[in-house]
Structure formats: structure tokens, C-alpha cells
Design a protein around this motif. Sequence first.
Motif: not given
Length: 979
Positions: A699-701, A718-722, A727-730, A755-758
Motif C-alpha cells: 500500500g501507499a501508507a 502497528a503504526e500507520a503514516f501517510d 499519523r493516519v486515523p481510521f 494511527g496506533r493499532f494493537e
Amino acid sequence: MIFGAFQLDRPLALLLLVIVLPLIFLLVSKTIAGGGRVARRFAIFVRVLVMLLLVGALAEPQLRDESEDLAVTFVLDASRSVPLDKQQAMDSWVEGSLDGKPDGDRLGVLTAAEDAYVQSLPSKLVQTVERRYVGGVNGTDLAGAVRLALAVSPADAAARIVLASDGNETAGSLLAAAQAALAAGVPIDVFPLKYQIVGEVRADRMVVPATARLGQTVTARAVLTATRPTRGRLAVLVDGAPAAVGADGEASIEVELDTGQNAFNVPVTLGTAGPKRFEVVFEPLEGSGDAVLENNRAEAVTFVTGRGAVLVLASDTESAGPFLDAMAESGIATEVRSFEQAPTALTGWSAYDAVVMINQAAYDYSEAQQEQLRRYVHDTGGGLVMIGGPESYGAGGWIGSPLEEALPVQLDPPQRQNMPRGALAIVVHSVELAQGVFYGKLTANAAVDALSTRDLVGIIEFEALRGTVWVHPMAEVGDRQAVRRSINRLQFGDMPDFAPSFRLGLQGLREANAGQKHMIIISDGDPSSPSASLLQEFRDANISVTTISFASHGGIDKRRMRLIAEATGGRYYDVSNAQIAQLPQIFIKEAQTVRRALIWEGDPFAPLVEPTGADPMRGIRSVPPLSGYVVTHERAGLAQTTLRGPENDPISAIWQHGLGKVVAFTSDAASRWSPDWVVWPDYGRFWEQHVRWAMRPSGAADVRVRTEQRGDKTLVIAEAFDSEGERVPFAMFEVFSAEPDGDLARSAMRQVGPGRFEAEVDTEDAGSYLLSLQYEVPAGDGRAASRGVAQAAVSKPFADEFRALEDNEALLAQVAALTGGRVITGAPQAAGLWSRDGLEMPVSTQPVWLQAMLAAVIVFLLDVAVRRVRIDLRVIFGGFGRAFGRSKETQSAGVDALKQVRGRRSKPAGPAPAPTTFEPTAEELAAAGDGSAAPIERAQAKAVQQDTEEEEGGMSRLMRAKRRAMEERRDDDPDGDAS
């Protein structure tokens, strides 16, 4: 309510007697008031008895039998955390406890390790401890052992469990199992096996980032725990190669550990993409002391991201040249390897986004590699593209393989009249090896599994009683059940001569309606050789013979086997004892000799393009002709067939298998079957679209993944960034965990911050866990959401069993207190194992309410008889007296006299005939005596009386009967009214 050996389950039902008994007396006085005193008393007694039986049945009576026996079940800890000397001492202790055992009591023995096993069921005959099979010892499931002990405890004896353990458990909850024992009323006595390891070093963990970028320098952090100051050497390995840990680039450094935790940081630069396995190894110096060496290693995995890479497995790089050129023009990075260089671990396969197999045969890959490749697709989301050729699909032995279920086509096509089939004969000889019979049957089954259902197979062996026979006559494979039963019945007799088996095989294969015919022989080579003329008959019939020399006695036997193969055009294999594991692969390879029938070759045809709209066929309306392919069959379900050949056979098919995608192309990618494809302008486009469709998505993230181990659980973060680093929400994340035993666990990740998921995953067993995180990030502005897969790994190098450094006596004491058991120490005679104190002896009951109900019915019928039927006892006794009081001679004489009188009276009226009867004279009567005349006189008198009664009317008889009835009533009731 209990009365000795008798009990009532519903004693309140007896209260009905308070109401029923008075009613009985009232009803009896009303219903039979006209009867005599004896009759009334008897009627009351019978009806009271009926009611007592009925009410007693309602109270549910039971017969009680209280047992006096005791069953003691020992649960012995057999895991690695308990020293062997402690286990041996415990066995002797158990045997010593039998000295005071009463004769009727029973002893049972269980072992507890990774699993619980019954060594001896509770029995009076058990006198020794025999540990037969205890299973894996790298774990301890005490809870499972206690539950098993409860299950095997006999129901007809009191039960006691004795748990001998160090109290360290790695699975289950011993306290929960103790609750079950408490509910069952079974006390658990505990025997703590105490120990403490003083000098020990343990590699607790290796900490590395879950993902990293190509060329990045990461810090590998090794954490070690020591029970006392220790000196040793520390090394860090990356993919098995030593990393520079010293200032001058040394592969290992000498370190000194303090008591407690010690951490060491090693910087490592990542030069290649893919998964990198880090491992820390500690080696204690001589004399420093380290009791358990299994826990001196720890490992971790980092996934190094780079541009997508595709692994191409091709034995002939020349034939794969056009495909590789197309990949290079498309910008897809490829790495070409032969089957010998294929990965041997799941982490190795996961280094690639897709795997392309070009004309690969199944017997070139071990079953473990095939299963890893299947899991690579299903569990980690990798792509697979299988391109055909003469060695691929069913013709290459993939029928029945672990990888078959991952393919979007069926490799074993259904019956078809125009498709030739093969015939295989298997000759088995004695395999003089400890596991020879096991491997003999295993190899025969492997060969059968490699055949299609329409192929023919037969099995020949030498039996002591019948000689050389067809154990399984030549017949279609079908569902394989019949041939498997024949294989299980093999005896592997010692064949003295090869000739009979060759004649049988030649006859069976000649008569077989098959295109390809082959025979396989496995033997030690000592039977006599078949004649040269017999071998020439095989060659003339175009039947090849492959010989496998195994456990042979010398060079002569091997030479005999090799000459047979050479004379018939077959292959010769010399398998040593160390190569025994290769036997199944050899049989599979040889079975494929008859599978050439699955190859279709003929005039070129143009495959039909199905209008499915699948992405791999985007923009492709037609394809060049082909002249050959491997016959397969369309798979039902979600598989899509995109190209079809003659008779509707699949040429190309796609589908999603688990997390990954699979492409099946049954023709080749070179010039043998598709020369027009190589020069086709859309050749590169066709293969680029198919490979890119199968590749693991990215993916692009920007997603960063790390893990934290927490006992038997691992926290995945997991931490997601654009693209701008925000940080990428939702976002939506889902984690799939491929476990060491092959299972796939699925967990949803929860968002705990921007942007943080566990998510927490189970990592209880030792081994490597591959984590695949599928995510979807909304793009906004009406654009499509980006999807991708991130990977991470969790490694558990050794079982938790090796983390225990001392016993857990506190847990054992808690279990004993909870269940009413005792903490046992000292000699077995003083333990009081066979005492009944505190035990509840089991009681068995047998219901008897049905018997009471049947008795009530019988007595009720007697009551009816008393009220409705009058019985005259005097008449009955008088009849018995008349029947048995006189002699047989007197009765006979009276009957004769009566017959004479009746004979005279029955004569018709008329003139008196001449006297024909005998009239005795006075002298004759005197000569006969006085006794002989009496019966005659009585018979004459009775005859006269009968004549008189016949003259009286019926009214006289009725009057006399009435008078007799009145007299009988006066006799029954002398105080009553005579009227």
C-alpha cells in the motif's frame, strides 16, 4: 432416607399412607358387609398390602451397596524441568508405597509433560511403575493430567490423586483442574519435587525492529539473565552468519554477566531485502557453570522492505529465458534458482512477493517444502504462479501433494474415454531393517498417491504359504481404499527367486489396457536373477523395470539389481540406511513414469478466452495457438478459468487461496508447446499482468510494526503514516498469525490512539510465528482506499520449560489445601496413602420400585379373586382324599362291576334272550372269598341309586343344592343369623 442397605429417594411419598389407610378400612366395611369375619379380615389385609406396595413404589426405593475399595492414582511429572534423578527416585517411592496396600485397593500411574498419558490404569495388579511413552517433555500440562486422572478413576471405589511435580506448568491451569477435583470429592495429595539451579544463564530475548528498510542500520539487543556472576562468549548471527560484535569486527566477544538481567547492543546494517533472522548465542567459559544449555539461545526476525521481488524456480534457464526477459522488461525484479536452491523454511519463502514455478516436478521438493509453500500462499499472502511443462501438474507428481489444494485446477481429471492411462506393478521383497516394514508400506502408499484414479496398479509379493502372488491384482486406483488395504496386509516375505514375480508382472501388465506400463522392485537383491529371455520379453513389451536396492548384503546383490534395470530400460537406485527418508520420493518419481498419459500433444489449437473480466486478462481478447498442455480439470468454487482448451480443459485459471493468490497455466512458457507465444506482441503483457496480480500487495501508507512478548502472548503494535509522515486515523487492520504447528490464527486489531493499532496473539509454543497484517487506509477526496500487507515475526527459541530455575512448592500447597489433600514428605509408609480418612466412599444403588409395583399388581389380583370367587376348601381336600385314599385294585374292580350293570340296563326291550351273562353260584362266591364280593355289591347298589335319581325331576336337585348352601353358611358363621 436410609435404612441400612435400603434407602428411599422420595420418603415424603409415605405421607400418603395417612390418608389412604383409613379409606381402606372404610371401603372394606361397606363393600363386603355381608361376608363372614374371616373374609372381611382377609380383604382388609390384602388391600392394605396393595396400598403399602404402591406408596412404597412412589417413594422410589433403592438397594444400597457401599464400596470399601480405594483407588490411588499417581500423576508423575515427566517434563524436562524435573531432574532425571528426581523422577527415578519418585518411581521407587511409588513402588515402596505398595507395602501397606490392602488387597482390594488399586494403584494407577499417569505421566504429565506436554501431554498426559496413562501408564497404568488403576488396578489391583499394578506393582511397578513402568513409563512407556510420555510424549514431548518440553512442556508441562499438570491440569490436563489431573483431569485425566479424574477420568480414569473407577466409579466403584473411593479415589485419591497424588501429584508428584515441581509445580511449574507451561499450559493450562492447575488451580482450575483442582476445582474440578473438589467438585468430584477427590482430594489431591502433593509431593513437591524440590530443586534450585544455582548456576544458570538464560537468553531471555533478542529485540530487533519487526520491519526495517533496505540499507538501514538497526540495533540488535540481546537480553540475558544469570543466577550468579558468570563469564562467557557472546555471538550474534544474522541468517546463520556471524555479525561483527567487537570493535575490530570479531565474530564473538567475551562478556561477564552480573546476577540478574544483562543487555548487550549490536549494530547491524541490512544490505539485502527480505526477512532477516537474528540469533544471540551465549557459550559459558569452562568452570563458570551453566546447567541447562537449551536456553542459551534467543532469536528474532526483521523484515527488510525493498522493491518487490519474485522467486523463479526453473531447472532449465534456457527454456525460462523468454519469461525472464518479459519480467525484466516489466520492471519486476526476479531471482532465479534451481530446485536444489529452493528455500527450506517458511521465512525463506516469505522473502518474496511471489513464486513462479516453471515445469517443476513434485519429487524434486520435500513434503515439508511443499507444505511450506502452501502456507506461504495461504497464511502469509504470498503469490504463486505455476507454469506447465512435461514435468508439471499431474504428469510431474503433484497429485496428492500438499500443494495440490492451493491450485485453482484439479490435477486428477475425471474419467474420460479418450485419455490414455498408465499401469504400474509394484514388487516388494523383505526389507531387513528395524523399520523396514514401516518404510515399505510408506513407499507403496506414496507411489499409489502419485497416480490418478483411472490409472492401474497391482502389487506382487512372496508369501510363505502361497508363494509369489498378486496381493492386489491389477486394477484401477479408484478411491485408493482397496489398494491401501492390500498394502496394509503386506508381509514382506523373503523371496528366493525373482522369476515368478517377473512372470506375474509381465502377464498383468501385458493384459492391462494402458498406454504407459512400468514395474518397480524394492529388494535387498539376494533373490535369484530372472533369465535374460524373460528380461527381453519386458523390453519387447515396452515395459520398463526400476530396481531399488535397499539394505543389500553386498556388491553382488547390487550388481544384480542394476543389471535388471539396465536390461529393461529402467532406473537403478542404491539407497543406504542413512538415505531411508528418500524412499517415498523415489517411489513418487517412478510412479510418474506412467503419468505421461496426462500430457496432451497434437495439432495446434487456439485457446478460448473466457469473458470473465479478470484483472490478469485485462485488454487481452485472443491468444496464439498451443500444441500441448497437461490435462487437468476445472475446480469448482471460487476458481476462475480464463483460458480453455480442447474438451473444455483449463489452460489458465486463477483464484484466491487464503491470504494469497494463485495462477495455474497448464501449457509451457517456452517453444516446445507455445512457439507462437514467444513472438506474440502481448507475451510480456500477459505474464506481467498475471505475476503482478499474484504478488503480495503493498500500500501507499507507511506502516511500522513492532512486537512485545508478554509471557504466552505477544502484543503486536502497528503504526500507520501517510506520505507526509502524519499519523493516519481510521485505518482498519487485521493480523494473521502462522503458527509453528501449521495453524492460522486471525485477530482484529483495535485502535488505541491516532494511527496506533494493537492486537494480542497467542505465542505459547516454541518456534517462529509469521505475522501478516492486512490493512486498508482511507485516501479521502473521493480516491480509492489504499490496501497493503505488512509483515512481522515472533520467535520463541526454546520452551518455557527451560525458564524454570526452581520448583513452585507454593502452588502445590495451594492445590492440596483447596481439595482437602495433604503435602507429602518423607517415607511412603508414613504417608498414609491407603487411609480412608476424609474420603467419601462411593455407594451404588439399584432401583426396586418396579418390583414393588409388580408385587402390588399381583396382590391386587388376589384381592379381586377373594371378592369375586368363592373357594370351598373342604370340597378341595375331600376330592384329594377320594382321589388318593383307595388302592388302585379296588378302583379297578368297582369300575368293572359298574360296567357290567350298565351293560345289562342298556339292552333293548323285547323277548327275554337266552341268558349269556355269568351268574355266580353260592359255591363260587364262597370260593372267591368275602372281600371279592363286596365291590360287586356296592356297584349294584350304586346302579340302583342312579336309576332312582334319573326318575326324579330337576326341582328335587335344586332343593337339595339350596339346603347344602345354607348348611355351609351356618358352618362359616356360627354366630350369625341362621335365617
